[in-house]
Design a protein around this motif. Structure first.
Motif, PDB file in Angstrom:
ATOM      1  N   ASP A  87      15.827  13.642 -57.181  1.00  0.00           N
ATOM      2  CA  ASP A  87      16.360  14.629 -57.730  1.00  0.00           C
ATOM      3  C   ASP A  87      16.256  15.513 -57.074  1.00  0.00           C
ATOM      4  N   ALA A  88      17.346  16.181 -56.312  1.00  0.00           N
ATOM      5  CA  ALA A  88      17.583  17.493 -55.964  1.00  0.00           C
ATOM      6  C   ALA A  88      18.743  18.456 -56.948  1.00  0.00           C
ATOM      7  N   ALA A  89      18.168  19.901 -56.131  1.00  0.00           N
ATOM      8  CA  ALA A  89      18.588  21.020 -56.708  1.00  0.00           C
ATOM      9  C   ALA A  89      19.228  21.355 -56.008  1.00  0.00           C
ATOM     10  N   VAL A  90      21.348  21.755 -56.339  1.00  0.00           N
ATOM     11  CA  VAL A  90      22.199  22.026 -55.233  1.00  0.00           C
ATOM     12  C   VAL A  90      22.549  22.827 -55.815  1.00  0.00           C
ATOM     13  N   ALA A  91      22.844  24.400 -55.173  1.00  0.00           N
ATOM     14  CA  ALA A  91      23.875  25.062 -55.789  1.00  0.00           C
ATOM     15  C   ALA A  91      25.945  24.723 -55.038  1.00  0.00           C
ATOM     16  N   GLN A  92      26.198  25.020 -55.567  1.00  0.00           N
ATOM     17  CA  GLN A  92      27.738  24.986 -55.542  1.00  0.00           C
ATOM     18  C   GLN A  92      28.454  25.368 -56.094  1.00  0.00           C
ATOM     19  N   LEU A 146      18.398  29.564 -53.793  1.00  0.00           N
ATOM     20  CA  LEU A 146      19.251  29.141 -54.010  1.00  0.00           C
ATOM     21  C   LEU A 146      20.156  30.404 -54.274  1.00  0.00           C
ATOM     22  N   THR A 147      19.841  31.216 -55.448  1.00  0.00           N
ATOM     23  CA  THR A 147      20.201  32.218 -55.773  1.00  0.00           C
ATOM     24  C   THR A 147      21.765  32.137 -55.050  1.00  0.00           C
ATOM     25  N   PRO A 148      21.383  33.219 -53.630  1.00  0.00           N
ATOM     26  CA  PRO A 148      21.910  33.751 -53.292  1.00  0.00           C
ATOM     27  C   PRO A 148      23.972  33.452 -52.973  1.00  0.00           C
TER      28      PRO A 148
END
Length: 468
Positions: free
Chosen positions: A219-224, A292-294
């Motif tokens: 699994d991977a955490a992504v921001a989109q 990832l938050t920014p």
């Protein structure tokens, strides 16, 4: 089956006869069943008719083909995945050495390496490596061929953490112009290995790659996140500022696009022009928040698709949006900075973007990419902070001139803000007159020419080397 129409004229007839008598794999000429399918590549703009296509099943087939080609001297192109935008996998009236049937991937989880045949695509690699919780940097579309992307450098969603695809090479197996099968690594034929890491095509036929692997996944955490187009200028400046302090565990991307027909997005938003920000965290998803938050706070989100998903799903998410046979044209610049003036110019160009499918992508570089010295590889763009990619997608041949014209105009408008370097995998078409070998290879041009003359003194692969 050979038909009465399948024999090319002149010297190509002798080439065809010799190949059919010497190799055990399929050899095709015009008129043969399967010829038209075999000459097609991913980019529908490319419509070339080679004299002969050899669909190799093994390295021995490749070596025999190269030896016969050395006697007949046809123009040669090499097909791996057939996904290169410029269509360099196929040539008119010459010989195509087709590796697409050689797509095996073998993973050794103990040594954390993968041996990948020259016709494999990144879906083959990702599927095999993720079964062991391992990964290497690959293309952002899983149908992309491993060979072409890697030999040209190989940017991807993990490149700041793990380096470019070519930086993860341990060795290659290559058939050189004399028909010999060689291994190239840091200790064996090191000059050839140097060139294979970023110089692109023309070195011979690379039949296998050995990659080093890294623990990651499944699994991977992504921001989109999708932002309104009227916030694009502000959001892009904030995105730039966030990337300047980003950890190497993320390789942030920004895009000027129109919302694709994603079933998870309300249909009434499809086709709307927007600014998009995305990043994948190369670590434990539970630890991704600060990194990832920014990218989720650049403006007023229209749609936030951030979350934790399988890595293989991230890698294949764009596949259906760039289908085989679509029409494509990509141009690129490397940039050492992204000034406010560059953002203004880019948005001015983007307002006339020719099709909803077309997009402009900015990728963040640095990190592990810059820890490989210029002396170690032929990839000439170490130190660049960003890559700007102008990615044109359309369907109607009648729109070719309009779309390509816009891309070239945008590329010229952004040239004052660029470093002068061009990514060979996003360099346009093979007849470009505004991209030089020096822009692609930089100061390493003469060193590369020396390697080519050592392993191909008579220029058997010269046409492949010259082709973008």
């Amino acid at each position: 089956m050979t038909t009465m129409h399948s024999r090319p004229a002149g010297p190509a007839t002798e080439l065809l006869d010799d190949l059919r008598g010497a190799v055990g794999c399929t050899v095709l000429a015009a008129g043969d069943a399967g010829y038209d399918d075999a000459r097609r590549v991913w980019n529908g703009v490319i419509d070339r008719r080679p004299a002969v296509i050899v669909q190799c099943d093994s390295t021995d087939d490749v070596a025999a083909t190269v030896r016969i080609a050395g006697r007949h001297r046809p123009e040669i192109s090499v097909r791996g995945g057939g996904h290169q935008v410029a269509g360099s996998a196929v040539c008119d009236d010459g010989l195509v050495i087709d590796l697409s049937r050689m797509d095996g991937v073998t993973v050794d989880p103990v040594t954390r390496t993968a041996r990948v045949q020259g016709g494999a695509r990144w879906a083959d690699v990702d599927g095999a490596t993720q079964r062991h919780g391992l990964v290497t940097t690959g293309g952002e579309v899983s149908r992309t061929g491993v060979a072409g992307l890697t030999l040209g450098g190989g940017m991807g969603l993990l490149h700041r953490a793990f380096g470019l695809a070519c930086d993860n090479l341990r060795s290659i197996e290559v058939v050189t112009a004399d028909g010999q099968v060689r291994t190239a690594s840091t200790t064996e034929n090191p000059d050839l290995f140097w060139a294979a890491r970023g110089a692109g095509r023309g070195l011979g036929v690379v039949t296998a790659f050995e990659f080093g692997l890294h623990p990651f996944g499944p699994d991977a955490a992504v921001a989109q996140v999708i932002y309104p187009y009227d916030e694009a200028a502000t959001a892009l400046r904030r995105w730039r500022d966030a990337t300047l302090v980003a950890p190497e565990t993320v390789s942030p991307e920004a895009a000027l696009w129109s919302i694709p027909p994603d079933p998870e997005i309300p249909a009434e938003l499809h086709g709307t022009k927007v600014f998009m920000a995305a990043a994948l965290y190369a670590g434990d998803p539970a630890e991704s928040g600060e990194a990832l938050t920014p990218y989720r706070r650049l403006g007023t989100p229209m749609v936030d698709q951030s979350g934790t998903v399988p890595y293989v799903a991230v890698q294949s998410a764009l596949d259906e949006l760039v289908p085989d046979g679509g029409r494509y044209y990509f141009k690129s610049h490397f940039m050492d900075e992204l000034r406010d003036e560059a953002i203004t110019t880019l948005l001015d160009c983007d307002r006339n973007r020719p099709t909803p499918e077309t997009l402009i992508v900015i990728r963040t570089l640095g990190g592990a990419i810059d820890r490989v010295s210029r002396a170690e590889s032929a990839y000439a763009h170490r130190g660049a902070r960003f890559n700007l990619s102008i990615d044109c997608l359309w369907t109607e041949p009648a729109d070719d001139d309009r779309v390509v014209g816009w891309a070239r105009q945008t590329w010229r408008a952004m040239k004052p803000f660029a470093s002068g370097g061009v990514y060979i995998n996003f360099a346009g078409l093979s007849d470009e007159d505004d991209v030089s070998r020096e822009a692609i290879q930089g100061a390493d041009t003469s060193r590369l020419e020396g390697v080519l003359s050592t392993y191909d003194p008579t220029g058997l692969f010269a046409s492949a080397a010259a082709r973008l």
